[in-house]
Design an enzyme around this catalytic site. Structure first.
Site, PDB file in Angstrom:
ATOM      1  CB  THR A   1      -0.814  -0.058   1.309  1.00  0.00           C
ATOM      2  OG1 THR A   1      -1.548  -1.265   1.280  1.00  0.00           O
ATOM      3  CG2 THR A   1      -1.685   1.127   1.526  1.00  0.00           C
TER       4      THR A   1
ATOM      5  NE  ARG B   1      -7.631  -7.987   2.939  1.00  0.00           N
ATOM      6  CZ  ARG B   1      -6.623  -7.133   2.882  1.00  0.00           C
ATOM      7  NH1 ARG B   1      -6.600  -6.212   1.936  1.00  0.00           N
ATOM      8  NH2 ARG B   1      -5.657  -7.172   3.759  1.00  0.00           N
ATOM      9  CB  VAL B   2     -12.677  -4.001   3.322  1.00  0.00           C
ATOM     10  CG1 VAL B   2     -12.201  -2.606   3.711  1.00  0.00           C
ATOM     11  CG2 VAL B   2     -13.751  -3.904   2.236  1.00  0.00           C
ATOM     12  N   GLY B   3      -9.318  -4.226   3.624  1.00  0.00           N
ATOM     13  CA  GLY B   3      -8.176  -4.270   4.530  1.00  0.00           C
ATOM     14  C   GLY B   3      -8.074  -3.050   5.420  1.00  0.00           C
ATOM     15  CG  ASP B   4      -4.184  -2.091   6.856  1.00  0.00           C
ATOM     16  OD1 ASP B   4      -4.296  -2.542   5.696  1.00  0.00           O
ATOM     17  OD2 ASP B   4      -3.119  -1.625   7.301  1.00  0.00           O
TER      18      ASP B   4
ATOM     19  CB  THR C   1       2.406  -0.193   3.732  1.00  0.00           C
ATOM     20  OG1 THR C   1       2.287  -0.849   2.487  1.00  0.00           O
ATOM     21  CG2 THR C   1       3.840  -0.167   4.150  1.00  0.00           C
ATOM     22  N   GLY C   2       1.525  -3.237   4.165  1.00  0.00           N
ATOM     23  CA  GLY C   2       1.829  -4.645   4.408  1.00  0.00           C
ATOM     24  C   GLY C   2       0.589  -5.394   4.848  1.00  0.00           C
TER      25      GLY C   2
ATOM     26  N   GLY D   1      -2.460  -6.212   6.137  1.00  0.00           N
ATOM     27  CA  GLY D   1      -3.504  -5.408   6.758  1.00  0.00           C
ATOM     28  C   GLY D   1      -4.226  -6.100   7.885  1.00  0.00           C
TER      29      GLY D   1
HETATM   30  N1  GLY Z   1      -2.263  -2.959   4.009  1.00  0.00           N
HETATM   31  C1  GLY Z   1      -3.046  -3.139   2.883  1.00  0.00           C
HETATM   32  C2  GLY Z   1      -3.857  -4.335   2.872  1.00  0.00           C
HETATM   33  O1  GLY Z   1      -3.607  -5.260   3.631  1.00  0.00           O
HETATM   34  O2  GLY Z   1      -4.790  -4.385   2.098  1.00  0.00           O
END
Ligand code: GLY
Length: 337
Positions: free
Chosen positions: A195, A223-226, A246-247, A249
């Protein structure tokens, strides 16, 4: 001195009036847009405009396969984008998640914050409906390269997933299992993946954080991430600082990553110690899909730091006096050494 700015629908985007020296920082690959962000800040523009403009440039960078146009798709071959933006003085927050067809989700996230202040986050079809109502243009988000990378990621045992926009033939359970197996088997892509995070401090003392991503490649659809979640991928509080992640999530979501870094600043930790404390907390969690998690932060007085488990990780900085983007190594968390 700039007067207080109040948004049409009542959401305060800034209550800052002091004068300070602007700074903008960003994760790996933010260099695609960081100079534009600093130009805006140098001309007396707002951190909100600087962050949005910087991230839009990154979203439009077709060579970057982790956000915007060219972002790697989900397990069905569909690009779904997450983005958010947060204003430190008011803690106003806007986000979109699992958004298809729109190349600049950061601008739609900002629009959610500005014209829909009764909400913070829109996902999927609702986010697309809002984007259409607001006049944003759709685009083809898959590039030839990202389409090829998607197919290369599919192994012969995953033929139930083959084909863009197709559904598994033998039912949802089989699909779900193969999607999970796929995600588990695929290592992180080569290079410094992930990200894009951008944090700006403007001359009025406002801190704004923005985050944009196509999420984990081959992720489960929906899927929705952080990156869409306040306190996880993104958090700004002008009293203490702003942070972004980033990374992986899901790890950031489980520890409340960005909020945890800002909480560390509030407790008096240095920027680097606040970042490291969050990563160490995340490192204690069991996670069969563990992958790299990185973070960075910026304080209201312009101090910054970034941390990672990888020695090759870097972050970018531009101050008012920088002649070009300065790239620094992230501090490596010694639990990962
Ligand atoms: N950090 C971004 C994700 O996991 O989607």
């Amino acid at each position: 001195m700039r007067p207080l700015r109040q948004l049409v629908d009542g959401a305060l985007t800034s209550v800052c009036t002091m004068t300070t020296s602007p700074v903008i920082i960003g994760s790996e690959r933010s260099e695609a847009g960081l100079a534009l962000g600093m130009d805006i800040l140098r001309r007396g523009g707002s951190a909100l405009d600087a962050v949005e403009a910087t991230i839009r440039k990154c979203e439009d960078n077709r060579d970057d396969v982790f956000l915007g146009t060219g972002g790697l798709p989900n397990a069905q071959g569909v690009v779904e984008l997450d983005a958010s933006i947060m204003v430190g003085s008011t803690r106003a927050f806007g986000a979109v998640g699992a958004l298809q067809h729109y190349p600049n989700p950061i601008s739609i996230a900002r629009r959610v914050m500005e014209v829909l202040p009764q909400h913070c986050l829109l996902v999927g079809e609702g986010a697309a409906l809002f984007a259409a109502e607001q006049g944003f243009e759709t685009a083809e988000l898959l590039t030839e390269y990202s389409r090829r990378r998607y197919y290369e990621g599919l192994q012969p045992t995953d033929r139930s997933l083959e084909g863009e926009n197709t559904k598994a033939v033998d039912g949802d359970e089989r699909y779900r299992l193969s999607a999970l197996e796929l995600v588990a088997r695929l290592g992180p892509p080569e290079g410094m993946y992930g990200t894009v995070n951008v944090i700006a401090l403007d001359q009025y003392g406002e801190l704004v954080t923005g985050v944009s991503t196509s999420g984990y490649p081959w992720k489960y659809p929906g899927r929705v991430g952080d990156s869409s979640l306040p306190g996880c991928g993104n958090y700004a509080d002008s009293r203490y600082g702003a942070a972004a992640c980033t990374g992986r999530g899901e790890l950031s979501m489980r520890v409340g990553g960005a909020r945890s870094v800002v909480e560390g600043l509030k407790q008096g930790r240095s920027p680097v110690d606040a970042c490291l404390a969050m990563l160490r907390d995340a490192a204690t969690l069991p996670d069969p899909f563990r992958a790299e998690l990185r973070t960075l932060c910026l304080t209201p007085d312009g101090r910054h730091a970034a941390a990672s488990g990888q020695t090759t990780a870097t972050y970018n900085v531009l101050t008012a006096t920088s002649v070009g983007v300065e790239t620094y190594p992230r501090t490596v968390d010694d639990v990962h050494r």
